[in-house]
Design a protein around this motif. Structure first.
Motif, PDB file in Angstrom:
ATOM      1  N   GLU A 159       0.845  -1.198   0.000  1.00  0.00           N
ATOM      2  CA  GLU A 159       0.000   0.000   0.000  1.00  0.00           C
ATOM      3  C   GLU A 159       0.874   1.239   0.000  1.00  0.00           C
ATOM      4  N   ARG A 203       0.600   5.112   0.950  1.00  0.00           N
ATOM      5  CA  ARG A 203      -0.285   6.002   1.708  1.00  0.00           C
ATOM      6  C   ARG A 203       0.244   7.422   1.729  1.00  0.00           C
ATOM      7  N   VAL A 218      -4.789   5.499   1.669  1.00  0.00           N
ATOM      8  CA  VAL A 218      -4.233   4.700   0.572  1.00  0.00           C
ATOM      9  C   VAL A 218      -4.482   5.421  -0.745  1.00  0.00           C
ATOM     10  N   VAL A 219      -3.400   5.649  -1.513  1.00  0.00           N
ATOM     11  CA  VAL A 219      -3.525   6.318  -2.807  1.00  0.00           C
ATOM     12  C   VAL A 219      -3.196   5.390  -3.974  1.00  0.00           C
ATOM     13  N   ALA A 220      -2.483   4.286  -3.688  1.00  0.00           N
ATOM     14  CA  ALA A 220      -2.127   3.349  -4.750  1.00  0.00           C
ATOM     15  C   ALA A 220      -1.673   2.031  -4.143  1.00  0.00           C
ATOM     16  N   TYR A 221      -1.607   1.017  -5.007  1.00  0.00           N
ATOM     17  CA  TYR A 221      -1.091  -0.299  -4.635  1.00  0.00           C
ATOM     18  C   TYR A 221       0.003  -0.661  -5.624  1.00  0.00           C
ATOM     19  N   SER A 247      -2.008  -0.377  -9.281  1.00  0.00           N
ATOM     20  CA  SER A 247      -3.314   0.269  -9.417  1.00  0.00           C
ATOM     21  C   SER A 247      -3.342   1.516  -8.556  1.00  0.00           C
ATOM     22  N   ALA A 264      -5.696   3.969  -6.239  1.00  0.00           N
ATOM     23  CA  ALA A 264      -6.935   3.939  -5.456  1.00  0.00           C
ATOM     24  C   ALA A 264      -7.810   5.124  -5.854  1.00  0.00           C
ATOM     25  N   HIS A 265      -9.081   4.889  -5.897  1.00  0.00           N
ATOM     26  CA  HIS A 265     -10.035   5.953  -6.225  1.00  0.00           C
ATOM     27  C   HIS A 265     -10.916   6.199  -5.024  1.00  0.00           C
ATOM     28  N   SER A 266     -11.134   7.479  -4.741  1.00  0.00           N
ATOM     29  CA  SER A 266     -11.977   7.799  -3.570  1.00  0.00           C
ATOM     30  C   SER A 266     -13.437   7.744  -3.887  1.00  0.00           C
TER      31      SER A 266
END
Length: 84
Positions: free
Chosen positions: A54, A56, A61-64, A80, A82-84
């Motif tokens: 993750e 952060r 969390v903003v991406a993986y 990927s 992350a989408h809010s």
């Protein structure tokens, strides 16, 4: 020059430094175990080998991504966003 709704130049915002944390996993331990911590001890994290790392920003969390090496450094290849 592009400006935000409050009139701040977009280039100023785009150039602000932020700190991204790469979270490999989390371990819950007792305080007593921490007091006895010695060189060579291990903690088992809550993730498996190959699980996504993750990324952060301010705890969110903003991406993986995947943990990789770049020369002698660790890096994270984004898998990927992350989408809010």
């Amino acid at each position: 020059m592009i400006r935000t709704a409050d009139g701040v130049s977009r280039s100023i915002i785009d150039n602000l430094p932020v700190t991204i944390e790469a979270i490999l996993g989390v371990a819950e331990v007792r305080v007593g175990d921490l007091n006895r911590l010695a060189e060579g001890d291990t903690f088992t994290l809550d993730r498996l080998l190959g699980d996504a790392v993750e990324l952060r920003l301010n705890g969110a969390v903003v991406a993986y991504g995947e943990l990789v090496s770049v020369g002698d450094n660790f890096a994270v290849r984004i898998q990927s966003v992350a989408h809010s």
